[in-house]
Design an enzyme around this catalytic site. Structure first.
Site: not given
Length: 788
Positions: A457, A575
């Site tokens: 990530h 997000s």
């Protein structure tokens, strides 16, 4: 996606990499270093910066301008108004025979100055235009004359055929929000989940923060925003990701799935050949700056360090690292004539599959070290680099990692629900030792030809890898294709050397470390509960019919589902991207709002009517849209508070308010997987050839991770994760609540449409339909797996 877990779990360890002393340098030094890192990145790609820096002009435009000036000079016209004569006087006098050369040089210098001034003007104009975000705030389907004018000007100034970094100089910097506005929005966001006593205490901390510390911390952030490219992104990468000491597996990585209902070929090596070829075609286009996303997708590895990791990115790599049955291989992807064909790559992968040699002792479980806590892996890697440097470099220096799994995966007719859950678990965690979690991404090819990605990530966020994955699936299936026998098209290349088997000289002292890492990885893998289900009752087209945001619709349904699951509300992390700004990454939308809670309570209240529930739902959706647009335009809450917290740590200023913010737990972390390249897929002719999205681990030990993707117009696929060790969560139970909540919300609109058609509020029994409680919609038989 998985960033919510990292955002909660990070502990800012402000020590040097050597761990010798605490960083006591002034905050100004950190701001200086942030800017220095930005400039180093720019210098590393100087040549491409020159080519793209003149965009929307081009080097040919300079030649055109120079020729026009020369023509005017030949016609005895002076477009410089005497400036070229001044320039000639400043040039050295090389004698009479070089008089014409001085004139040409003067014209070239004047053309360059004029050209540069025009480009600078274009960049300033485009930056000002891109700073306008009023279009985000307009109602769906309504475009004001101001926005239309803005669109026309952007079209004029933006040029044609932009490259990867063409707009970098024109993107505005992410603004630092007003600290008073941020604190006000924060208090508004936590009000629904706090008791009156806790809220009063938090509000008092906030007032104290604004009075004592906020102005100083804000001043440093303002200073950094002027000096560095982005006031928060580099700290987000460093402190949330690279300084995290937790295992990457489950805690940080996320996965992307293959087509849900189809597998183009059952031949594992063929699928690997086409997929690897398609990925490298994508890299080729990326290197030529023909596509938009991100430069660190390929040739990138997160290197473990004591206290802090770092990202290692190579300019190029001409091989992939392959793992199969406990053995590691190096497979070249290019010859002197260029990229290997899909059939040649298939041949190389088939050679690995056919290789009968066994794994060496401890080699089979070596990759479990990449799933270990980072400090432990960093220490072991030092020994590994000394004893097996060549093999380690082959893996870490690869374009990406490929795992040829020995087991099948994907949707099965015999047990659709369980097979999808197992597929998700295999992509997210595997067996704990068959993925190299440090690589930017690992391509996983199962024995039945099913594909998937496991993505690290820190280097970028989900839309970046999602863009690449869409291209890969579309290219390997629709453009490259397969022969009738399931193999890649073309012919093998028997002249290619055998894939290189990597040999690890593993010292005895790391054998115990491998065993400990494997035990920890298996424990973490065994504790994750994954559930994937396609919701096929309706999809995006139904939601759009009511002129609603599809994302807001799902978010409100998730609030209802979570309340039914836990009987309470919680902070919700969604997000969203801040790619409107230079080096922007993500921001958090706090979806659990007062309006959302009012809607949920109304749905659970037998006295509330359908019209009342529907009105509250629309208010909740409008509020969510306002928060989403504010976050996208740089006016969110969490990244600003995060940056203020980091500054306070550098300055050794204790802030009870920021400590309170940092200690929050996100028990519901959510994310939508965007479909960005619809043109690559023909959803009408090939409805099954659509990516089924991906998922991530929960952000809290007693929470859920939920992602969703709109597959075409009529299907929504959900990916849910939780911890089996928690007695409060159950991924399958939440999945059922999500399905029921979606159907209940849809019933609100269907009932509203029925009443509107009738023009009256009377039901068949003569009683007002408005008097019937909306909770009666919730009683339904659950959808069985065979409906999938």
């Amino acid at each position: 996606m998985a960033e919510a877990h990292q955002a909660v779990g990070f502990r800012p360890s402000l020590t040097s990499d050597a761990g010798e002393v605490e960083l006591s340098a002034p905050m100004l030094q950190e701001i200086y270093l942030s800017g220095l890192r930005s400039w180093k990145r720019h210098l590393s790609r100087f040549w491409n910066d020159f080519l793209t820096g003149v965009f929307p002009a081009s080097p040919l435009s300079w030649l055109f301008l120079f020729s026009a000036i020369q023509l005017a000079w030949f016609l005895q016209l002076d477009p410089s108004l005497g400036l070229m004569e001044k320039i000639k006087e400043l040039l050295p006098d090389w004698g009479g025979q070089h008089h014409r050369l001085r004139g040409v040089l003067a014209a070239a210098l004047f053309a360059s100055c004029l050209w540069g001034a025009l480009i600078f003007t274009l960049h300033v104009a485009l930056r000002l235009l891109l700073s306008y975000h009023g279009w985000l705030l307009q109602p769906h389907g309504a475009t004001s004359s101001r926005t239309k004018t803005w669109l026309a000007l952007v079209h004029i100034f933006s040029g044609r055929h932009p490259m990867l970094f063409s707009y970098q100089r024109s993107l505005p910097r992410q603004p630092v929000p007003s600290v008073q506005d941020t604190v006000r929005k924060y208090l508004e966001s936590v009000r629904p989940v706090l008791s009156d006593e806790d809220f009063d205490w938090t509000a008092a901390l906030a007032r104290e923060f604004l009075r004592l510390q906020a102005s100083l911390l804000q001043w440093y952030l303002q200073l950094k925003s002027w000096w560095a490219s982005n006031y928060v992104s580099d700290w987000w990468e460093e402190f949330v990701y690279l300084r995290s000491r937790n295992s990457l597996m489950v805690n940080s990585n996320y996965y992307m799935m293959d087509f849900l209902y189809v597998t183009p070929t059952p031949v594992q090596a063929a699928r690997a050949g086409n997929a690897v070829h398609a990925l490298l075609l994508y890299r080729h286009r990326l290197n030529r700056q023909e596509i938009l996303p991100y430069e660190k997708i390929f040739n990138t590895t997160r290197i473990p360090g004591v206290h802090k990791d770092h990202i290692r990115h190579l300019r190029d790599s001409r091989h992939v690292a392959v793992f199969h049955r406990g053995r590691f291989f190096r497979v070249g992807t290019h010859t002197q004539s260029g990229l290997l064909s899909p059939r040649a790559l298939e041949q190389q992968f088939q050679r690995i599959l056919d290789d009968p040699s066994p794994a060496c002792p401890h080699e089979e479980h070596l990759a479990a070290l990449t799933a270990a806590p980072r400090d432990m892996w960093a220490q072991v890697r030092r020994s590994l680099k000394t004893q097996a440097q060549e093999a380690l470099e082959a893996v870490e220096g690869a374009a990406f990692f490929v795992s040829l799994d020995s087991e099948p995966a994907g949707l099965t007719r015999e047990d659709p629900a369980a097979s999808l859950d197992a597929y998700a678990h295999a992509l997210l965690a595997g067996r704990g030792h068959d993925r190299w979690f440090d690589k930017s991404f690992s391509l996983i090819v199962f024995s039945n030809g099913k594909l998937g990605l496991s993505v690290e990530h820190s280097w970028a966020d989900c839309p970046i890898s999602g863009h690449m994955w869409e291209f890969t699936l579309a290219t390997e299936c629709f453009q490259l294709g397969y022969a009738a026998d399931g193999h890649c098209k073309g012919h093998p290349d028997l002249s290619l050397p055998q894939p290189q088997r990597l040999h690890w000289d593993l010292p005895d002292k790391i054998h115990l470390s491998i065993s400990l890492a494997l035990r920890g990885a298996k424990t973490l893998s065994g504790n994750i509960d994954c559930h994937v289900f396609p919701f096929s009752h309706f999809g995006k087209s139904f939601i759009k019919r009511w002129h609603l945001s599809s994302d807001s619709f799902i978010q409100m349904a998730l609030q209802l589902a979570y309340f039914r699951d836990r009987g309470q509300f919680c902070l919700t992390y969604e997000s969203t991207m801040t790619r409107l700004f230079l080096e922007g990454r993500t921001e958090t939308v706090r979806s659990c709002t007062r309006e959302a809670c009012n809607f949920v309570r109304a749905m659970e209240d037998k006295e509330k009517t359908d019209p009342q529930c529907l009105a509250l739902f629309r208010l909740a959706v409008d509020k969510h849209q306002a928060l989403l647009k504010a976050a996208m335009s740089g006016q969110g809450v969490d990244r600003h508070l995060f940056a203020l917290y980091i500054v306070s740590q550098f300055l050794h200023l204790q802030s009870p308010f920021l400590d309170q913010v940092h200690s929050e737990q996100w028990q519901l972390a959510t994310s939508q997987i965007p479909v960005q390249q619809i043109h690559l897929f023909d959803a009408h002719s090939y409805p099954d050839y659509v990516s089924s999205g991906g998922g991530f681990g929960p952000a809290d030990d007693h929470g859920y991770g939920v992602s969703y993707i709109f597959m075409g117009d009529d299907v929504i696929t959900f990916h849910i994760s939780s911890k089996k060790s928690s007695t409060r969560t159950d991924s399958h139970r939440l999945g059922q609540h999500i399905e029921d909540a979606l159907l209940d919300v849809a019933a609100l609109f269907q009932e509203g449409q029925r009443l509107k058609r009738r023009g009256l509020g009377e039901d068949d029994s003569g009683h007002s339909r408005d008097s019937l409680p909306c909770h009666t919609r919730g009683s339904r038989a659950p959808t069985t797996a065979t409906n999938f």
